[in-house]
Enzyme design. Sequence first.
Site, PDB file in Angstrom:
ATOM      1  CB  SER A 160      42.920  31.886  55.101  1.00  0.00           C
ATOM      2  OG  SER A 160      43.185  32.974  55.959  1.00  0.00           O
ATOM      3  N   GLY A 165      40.833  34.634  50.814  1.00  0.00           N
ATOM      4  CA  GLY A 165      41.080  35.419  49.608  1.00  0.00           C
ATOM      5  C   GLY A 165      42.227  36.397  49.699  1.00  0.00           C
ATOM      6  CD  GLU A 183      37.107  26.481  47.306  1.00  0.00           C
ATOM      7  OE1 GLU A 183      36.763  27.434  46.574  1.00  0.00           O
ATOM      8  OE2 GLU A 183      37.952  26.597  48.216  1.00  0.00           O
ATOM      9  CD  GLU A 191      42.274  27.331  46.454  1.00  0.00           C
ATOM     10  OE1 GLU A 191      41.820  27.460  47.609  1.00  0.00           O
ATOM     11  OE2 GLU A 191      42.880  28.254  45.867  1.00  0.00           O
ATOM     12  CG  ASP A 246      34.665  30.105  53.361  1.00  0.00           C
ATOM     13  OD1 ASP A 246      34.453  29.226  52.512  1.00  0.00           O
ATOM     14  OD2 ASP A 246      35.471  31.048  53.176  1.00  0.00           O
ATOM     15  CB  THR A 247      30.942  27.853  50.604  1.00  0.00           C
ATOM     16  OG1 THR A 247      31.534  26.547  50.570  1.00  0.00           O
ATOM     17  CG2 THR A 247      31.895  28.836  49.951  1.00  0.00           C
ATOM     18  NE  ARG A 302      33.593  34.533  56.704  1.00  0.00           N
ATOM     19  CZ  ARG A 302      34.442  33.868  55.919  1.00  0.00           C
ATOM     20  NH1 ARG A 302      34.421  34.069  54.627  1.00  0.00           N
ATOM     21  NH2 ARG A 302      35.301  33.020  56.410  1.00  0.00           N
TER      22      ARG A 302
END
Length: 395
Positions: free
Chosen positions: A150, A152, A258, A271, A278-279, A358
């Site tokens: 997750s 990245g 995505e 994906e 999150d985006t 984050r």
Amino acid sequence: MIKKILLLGSGELGKEFVIAAKRMGQYVVACDSYERAPAMQVADEFEVINMLDGDALEAVVEKHRPDIIVPEIEAIRTERLYKFEEAGVRVIPSAKAVNYTMNRRAIRDLAALKLGLQTAKYFYAATKEEFVDAVEKIGLPCVVKPLMSSSGKGQSCVRSQDEVDAAWEYGISGSRGDICELIVEEYIPFDYEITLLTVTQNEGPTLFCPPIGHVQKGGDYQESFQPMPMKPEHLAEAQRMADAVTRELTGSGIWGVEFFISNEKGVYFSELSPRPHDTGMVTLANTQNLSEFELHLYAVLGLPILQITQEKSGASAVILASEGGIVEPDYEGVEDALRFPNTYVRIFAKPGTRKKRRMGVVVTYDQPCTDLETLRERAKAAAACVKVTEGKREE
């Protein structure tokens, strides 16, 4: 109407979901592997467990007897969800969907082999020898990802032969759960990438949010903006693909699907996440009539969603920790960020930092059809004002 919801994973996306749930009077038990996770701070109860421990997960379900289980992270003993579903507990969107999408092998094979969606060429590698062979077959450059990860973690782009060994080590070290296997993908020279938030309902049509453009670094979201301008035929194809894969996986809820978009070669499925994305935090800027978290809740509860409408244009940019090892962090510059018009700061209140973790997000909005570049620059400038500062150092 009032349900007991067991939330598996309590990060910032879970926190916003819990806030939406509490506004509708729901009772939420938040679970994660560490105390004071963001969603725990707003839930009715919380549990600290290793969700890869199937017995611990079963014990929590037995203790709280939830009506609904809502997974929010990948590292879960997902096969146990079938047992809970068979016992009458609703799993969101479904036990099948969670099991498929928590593992890149399952979802990629479903999309490419069963449904025939256009994807990047790919191979799997469970050993160093298989990895080297896969890189050779795909060719350089290529993209390397753990099958389960997750934010990245473990993802890299291999551009030269000198980077192959490091990509293997980084990919394996970034794997989550107990699956230590990588996927090696063809590099797609896309023009842009999008998240298409897709809402499936128990009763009612599948709906799509306006497409969200985003920028990632190292596979992790840095900024997002909505609505992303697209050719109508590309948007229609992305919607067709999203409908096909979510219909196959079954269940109700919001899905972050995505895609890579190539103006020359069309739409590539990338994906899928069976939960808020999150985006999609850009929707906290009231870009839609319902945020992605409200949409997820409505679908979870079986409340009717008649339509999704674009209300504003918006952009988001993340606030990152510059260093690790800080507990009880503080924040500077929030007042400067709020001097930008139509701008909100959302602090996640995570109890500690890792480098590049984050820690918050800035969202900003304007009237529909506002130039997105203006909004993107505003969001990034506001986020740059906010600094994560030392509370007290870990001993």
